[in-house]
Write a protein that holds these residues in place. Structure first.
Motif, PDB file in Angstrom:
ATOM      1  N   MET A  59       8.345  43.000 -14.633  1.00  0.00           N
ATOM      2  CA  MET A  59       7.628  41.751 -14.843  1.00  0.00           C
ATOM      3  C   MET A  59       6.208  41.852 -14.283  1.00  0.00           C
ATOM      4  SD  MET A  59       9.565  39.704 -16.595  1.00  0.00           S
ATOM      5  CE  MET A  59       9.581  37.918 -16.329  1.00  0.00           C
ATOM      6  N   ASP A  60       6.015  42.651 -13.241  1.00  0.00           N
ATOM      7  CA  ASP A  60       4.669  42.872 -12.706  1.00  0.00           C
ATOM      8  C   ASP A  60       3.771  43.513 -13.761  1.00  0.00           C
ATOM      9  OD1 ASP A  60       5.108  41.798 -10.201  1.00  0.00           O
ATOM     10  OD2 ASP A  60       5.730  43.692  -9.306  1.00  0.00           O
ATOM     11  N   LYS A  61       4.305  44.554 -14.434  1.00  0.00           N
ATOM     12  CA  LYS A  61       3.532  45.231 -15.469  1.00  0.00           C
ATOM     13  C   LYS A  61       3.215  44.283 -16.627  1.00  0.00           C
ATOM     14  CE  LYS A  61       5.311  49.918 -14.615  1.00  0.00           C
ATOM     15  NZ  LYS A  61       6.144  51.019 -15.161  1.00  0.00           N
ATOM     16  N   ILE A  62       4.187  43.462 -16.978  1.00  0.00           N
ATOM     17  CA  ILE A  62       3.986  42.528 -18.087  1.00  0.00           C
ATOM     18  C   ILE A  62       2.914  41.503 -17.733  1.00  0.00           C
ATOM     19  CG2 ILE A  62       5.075  40.674 -19.418  1.00  0.00           C
ATOM     20  CD1 ILE A  62       7.695  42.328 -19.247  1.00  0.00           C
ATOM     21  N   ALA A  63       2.975  40.953 -16.524  1.00  0.00           N
ATOM     22  CA  ALA A  63       1.988  39.973 -16.097  1.00  0.00           C
ATOM     23  C   ALA A  63       0.582  40.575 -16.126  1.00  0.00           C
ATOM     24  CB  ALA A  63       2.322  39.466 -14.700  1.00  0.00           C
ATOM     25  N   SER A  64       0.472  41.806 -15.636  1.00  0.00           N
ATOM     26  CA  SER A  64      -0.829  42.473 -15.623  1.00  0.00           C
ATOM     27  C   SER A  64      -1.334  42.724 -17.038  1.00  0.00           C
ATOM     28  CB  SER A  64      -0.710  43.794 -14.863  1.00  0.00           C
ATOM     29  OG  SER A  64      -1.928  44.503 -14.897  1.00  0.00           O
ATOM     30  N   SER A  65      -0.452  43.216 -17.911  1.00  0.00           N
ATOM     31  CA  SER A  65      -0.843  43.509 -19.288  1.00  0.00           C
ATOM     32  C   SER A  65      -1.236  42.243 -20.040  1.00  0.00           C
ATOM     33  CB  SER A  65       0.303  44.214 -20.010  1.00  0.00           C
ATOM     34  OG  SER A  65      -0.016  44.441 -21.367  1.00  0.00           O
ATOM     35  N   ALA A  66      -0.529  41.156 -19.765  1.00  0.00           N
ATOM     36  CA  ALA A  66      -0.790  39.888 -20.459  1.00  0.00           C
ATOM     37  C   ALA A  66      -1.967  39.133 -19.859  1.00  0.00           C
ATOM     38  CB  ALA A  66       0.458  39.013 -20.423  1.00  0.00           C
ATOM     39  N   GLY A  67      -2.411  39.549 -18.682  1.00  0.00           N
ATOM     40  CA  GLY A  67      -3.527  38.873 -18.037  1.00  0.00           C
ATOM     41  C   GLY A  67      -3.166  37.513 -17.481  1.00  0.00           C
ATOM     42  N   VAL A  68      -1.946  37.396 -16.960  1.00  0.00           N
ATOM     43  CA  VAL A  68      -1.493  36.129 -16.377  1.00  0.00           C
ATOM     44  C   VAL A  68      -0.923  36.407 -14.991  1.00  0.00           C
ATOM     45  CG1 VAL A  68      -0.970  35.134 -18.635  1.00  0.00           C
ATOM     46  CG2 VAL A  68       0.840  36.306 -17.362  1.00  0.00           C
ATOM     47  N   SER A  69      -0.782  35.366 -14.210  1.00  0.00           N
ATOM     48  CA  SER A  69      -0.166  35.502 -12.900  1.00  0.00           C
ATOM     49  C   SER A  69       1.347  35.564 -13.051  1.00  0.00           C
ATOM     50  CB  SER A  69      -0.534  34.313 -12.018  1.00  0.00           C
ATOM     51  OG  SER A  69       0.041  33.112 -12.523  1.00  0.00           O
ATOM     52  N   LYS A  70       2.029  36.092 -12.025  1.00  0.00           N
ATOM     53  CA  LYS A  70       3.493  36.125 -12.070  1.00  0.00           C
ATOM     54  C   LYS A  70       4.058  34.709 -12.112  1.00  0.00           C
ATOM     55  CE  LYS A  70       6.025  39.010  -9.886  1.00  0.00           C
ATOM     56  NZ  LYS A  70       6.692  39.793  -8.825  1.00  0.00           N
ATOM     57  N   GLN A  71       3.378  33.780 -11.455  1.00  0.00           N
ATOM     58  CA  GLN A  71       3.841  32.393 -11.488  1.00  0.00           C
ATOM     59  C   GLN A  71       3.816  31.849 -12.917  1.00  0.00           C
ATOM     60  OE1 GLN A  71       1.556  29.757  -9.007  1.00  0.00           O
ATOM     61  NE2 GLN A  71       2.847  27.968  -9.446  1.00  0.00           N
ATOM     62  N   THR A  72       2.749  32.131 -13.623  1.00  0.00           N
ATOM     63  CA  THR A  72       2.653  31.697 -15.023  1.00  0.00           C
ATOM     64  C   THR A  72       3.712  32.388 -15.869  1.00  0.00           C
ATOM     65  OG1 THR A  72       0.274  31.300 -14.833  1.00  0.00           O
ATOM     66  CG2 THR A  72       1.157  31.617 -17.057  1.00  0.00           C
ATOM     67  N   LEU A  73       3.906  33.673 -15.633  1.00  0.00           N
ATOM     68  CA  LEU A  73       4.911  34.422 -16.385  1.00  0.00           C
ATOM     69  C   LEU A  73       6.290  33.804 -16.219  1.00  0.00           C
ATOM     70  CD1 LEU A  73       5.893  36.865 -18.017  1.00  0.00           C
ATOM     71  CD2 LEU A  73       5.859  38.209 -15.901  1.00  0.00           C
ATOM     72  N   TYR A  74       6.674  33.552 -14.980  1.00  0.00           N
ATOM     73  CA  TYR A  74       8.009  33.012 -14.720  1.00  0.00           C
ATOM     74  C   TYR A  74       8.144  31.545 -15.120  1.00  0.00           C
ATOM     75  CZ  TYR A  74       9.701  37.185 -12.345  1.00  0.00           C
ATOM     76  OH  TYR A  74      10.128  38.457 -12.065  1.00  0.00           O
TER      77      TYR A  74
END
Length: 199
Positions: free
Chosen positions: A36-51
């Motif tokens: 999920m860290d890699k996905i957040a970075s690739s998507a340009g969003v914070s982990k909070q936004t991702l989750y």
């Protein structure tokens, strides 16, 4: 993952941004190695936004499988099958070869196949959202055209689509153009003739 859970396809721009960032990570690293860290970075969003949009990697990947299948289904099958079989089947075959034959989609299908042993529900989800409804549509069309004299329309529908997918697999995914070349026009012409001349 044990059950093929269907999630609502996301409509927000942020969710689509996350899925857009997740896809290249899964294609590059595979399911297990993508975090999920890699996905957040690739998507340009914070982990909070991702989750806030996806509770975990399983939900995100399942949604991605569902989205990819539904998008391809719409591109190929949104046009109703109506008219003379020779024309309809030719146009359908051309649409399948054109729309399914993109590198990203083929790589994603390869990823689903690679994960099918550990996560069979993902491949089942893809089939449920793409192959099964597509087969039903073509089967019903063939049933409606009794002049084709087809005893088992479902089998013929599977042969039709399966032949085209096999062509893509051998020519594109397995790089078989030099070993066993076959032009799309030649394949489509003969495949359609096998069905419409089945008297």
């Amino acid at each position: 993952m044990k059950e093929p859970v269907l999630y609502s396809l996301p409509t927000s721009e942020k969710a689509r941004q996350i899925l857009g960032g997740a896809l290249p990570e899964f294609l590059k690293n595979g399911y297990a190695a993508t975090t999920m860290d890699k996905i957040a970075s690739s998507a340009g969003v914070s982990k909070q936004t991702l989750y806030s949009h996806f509770s975990d990697k399983e939900q995100l990947f399942t949604t991605l499988v569902q989205r990819m299948a539904c998008e391809k289904f719409r591109l190929v099958w949104s046009q109703p099958l109506a008219g003379e079989p020779q024309i309809v089947l030719t146009q359908l075959a051309e649409r399948i070869l054109k729309q399914v034959n993109d590198t990203e989609h083929l790589c994603f299908v390869r990823l689903i196949i690679a994960e099918s042993d550990n996560h069979p529900e993902l491949s089942q989800l893809f089939l449920r959202n793409f192959a099964q409804p597509a087969n039903n549509i073509l089967t019903n069309y063939l049933k409606e055209h009794s002049e084709l004299n087809i005893s088992d329309p479902e089998v013929i529908a599977r042969i039709f689509v399966g032949t085209l997918i096999h062509h893509l697999l051998t020519q594109e995914m397995l790089h078989g153009q030099e070993i066993m070349p076959m032009s799309a026009d030649r394949l489509i012409s003969n495949l359609v003739s096998l069905i419409v001349t089945n008297k």
